[in-house]
Design an enzyme around this catalytic site. Sequence first.
Site, PDB file in Angstrom:
ATOM      1  N   HIS A  33       0.833  -1.214   0.000  1.00  0.00           N
ATOM      2  CA  HIS A  33       0.000   0.000   0.000  1.00  0.00           C
ATOM      3  C   HIS A  33       0.859   1.252   0.000  1.00  0.00           C
ATOM      4  CE1 HIS A  33      -3.927   2.032   0.925  1.00  0.00           C
ATOM      5  NE2 HIS A  33      -3.058   3.017   1.089  1.00  0.00           N
TER       6      HIS A  33
ATOM      7  N   GLU B 129     -11.300   4.062   6.773  1.00  0.00           N
ATOM      8  CA  GLU B 129     -10.132   4.734   7.358  1.00  0.00           C
ATOM      9  C   GLU B 129     -10.618   5.896   8.229  1.00  0.00           C
ATOM     10  OE1 GLU B 129      -7.243   6.460   4.702  1.00  0.00           O
ATOM     11  OE2 GLU B 129      -5.788   6.760   6.313  1.00  0.00           O
TER      12      GLU B 129
ATOM     13  N   ASP C  73       2.390   3.238   2.918  1.00  0.00           N
ATOM     14  CA  ASP C  73       1.357   4.241   2.627  1.00  0.00           C
ATOM     15  C   ASP C  73       1.950   5.560   2.109  1.00  0.00           C
ATOM     16  OD1 ASP C  73      -1.167   5.265   2.306  1.00  0.00           O
ATOM     17  OD2 ASP C  73      -1.699   5.328   4.417  1.00  0.00           O
TER      18      ASP C  73
ATOM     19  N   HIS D 163       1.453   5.432  -2.013  1.00  0.00           N
ATOM     20  CA  HIS D 163       0.970   6.523  -2.885  1.00  0.00           C
ATOM     21  C   HIS D 163       2.173   7.160  -3.560  1.00  0.00           C
ATOM     22  CE1 HIS D 163      -3.239   6.610  -1.419  1.00  0.00           C
ATOM     23  NE2 HIS D 163      -2.663   6.044  -0.359  1.00  0.00           N
TER      24      HIS D 163
ATOM     25  N   GLN E 119      -9.718   9.378  -5.130  1.00  0.00           N
ATOM     26  CA  GLN E 119      -9.448  10.052  -3.851  1.00  0.00           C
ATOM     27  C   GLN E 119     -10.629  10.916  -3.373  1.00  0.00           C
ATOM     28  OE1 GLN E 119      -6.101  10.854  -1.624  1.00  0.00           O
ATOM     29  NE2 GLN E 119      -8.073  10.960  -0.589  1.00  0.00           N
TER      30      GLN E 119
ATOM     31  N   HIS F  58      -9.314   1.697  -0.104  1.00  0.00           N
ATOM     32  CA  HIS F  58      -9.203   2.364   1.183  1.00  0.00           C
ATOM     33  C   HIS F  58     -10.564   2.151   1.843  1.00  0.00           C
ATOM     34  CE1 HIS F  58      -5.782   4.258  -0.692  1.00  0.00           C
ATOM     35  NE2 HIS F  58      -5.485   4.915   0.412  1.00  0.00           N
TER      36      HIS F  58
HETATM   37 FE   FE2 Z   1      -3.480   5.128   1.382  1.00  0.00          FE
END
Ligand code: FE2
Length: 438
Positions: free
Chosen positions: A56, A212, A308, A58, A151, A209
């Site tokens: 995971h 969260e 992450d 970005h 997102q 995701h």
């Molecule tokens: Fe993430």
Amino acid sequence: MDLVIRNATLPDGRRGIDIGIDGGRIAAVETRLAARGAREIDAGGDLVTPPFVDAHFHMDSVLSHGLPRVNRSGTLLEGIRLWGELKPLLAQEALIERAMHYCDWAVARGLLAIRSHVDICDDRLLAVEALLEVKRLVAPYLDLQLVAFPQDGLLRSASAFANLRRAIAMGVDVVGGIPHFERTMAQGAESIRLLCEFAAEQGLRVDMHCDETDDPLSRHIETLAYETHRLGLQGRVAGSHLTSMHSMDNYYVSKLLPLIAESGVAAIANPLINITLQGRHDTYPKRRGMTRVPELLAAGVDVAFGHDCVLDPWYGMGSGDMLEVAHMGLHVAQMTGSAAMHECFLAVSATPARILGLEGYGLAPGCHADLVLLDAGSTVEAIRLRAARKIVIRRGQVLAEAPPARASLYLPGRPCATDFRHAAHDTQAAPEKPGDPG
Ligand code: FE2
């Protein structure tokens, strides 16, 4: 043989093992291998493992810390706002340069496979184009798997679903989502249904995701498990973060855990980020926020730890070191039993390799000769020391070498000392239960 590594310790605790490599693949794993190699490496009893895998990440935001400003509150929501400010300013060339730079860090730390989410809510799909180019450029030395990540919300952002379909058509590998960020719980559930149906249609993997938040009533993992089961997607779906599970009612979780296991949904916790971003609405006591890792493992669910973020709007720390991630995960989940500590090593290596569906990963004859020699005698010691990667090998070729870190001490009345890594009683050599060698 092209290469033979002598006297290695393996992640499952076997010692004194020779690994023969030929034609980019592992040809033999045995004690006292008779065949000679064109090159021979003496592991000196140290740990040789298949490479680290980050399930995971970005990569579109990596190394952007401070652009256009820093996250003053350090919260998830300010991070998302900040990313929204940065997106229109992104230039493709700079994004590629930052991602390539991070991939160099990753290789040096033995991290040779990364699943990165890429934001598809910018209609230009500039980050998608950039990361597809990065994927092509790094392919000889690093497996980069991309997730189409809405997102701003699949249903909350008008063009998100169309953009997600475009991104997949362009070559993005995995279907992403963010149900807890949709306008309502019902819209979150609807987004999961739509995305899972799309993935089933296209024969793709899913990684969302999911939950969260610290909301104990968030229920999107339940819906994700249900849709996975309904559509026959078992083994191809992951729920990332799942931080709400930390705060959920214990009775409800006792029903949820077998549901997740039955659906074959994997869980990906992100310990460095979860421990810094969750519990922000709490005074004291503050919740840790990470999902229930030992309980998920005990239920038979695959659990990986992801990095992450590294130096981006959400996190001003990080270096691409998956042992740092495992170290934090071990502490936050209180996984301090010897078998549990070993599980934390698997959570950044063999387990995410399964979740990503990496072909030829492992330490058996026939697997790709992708290996890391660590300056440690066991998986647990590797985590304890965040051990140096002495040699990183991909397809039988050495990609990176680093001398072990040693300090020389010149203390009055004491002989010069240089090696401090081993405890007086090394009880960490072998895991209590035989682990998956990868
Ligand atoms: Fe993430």
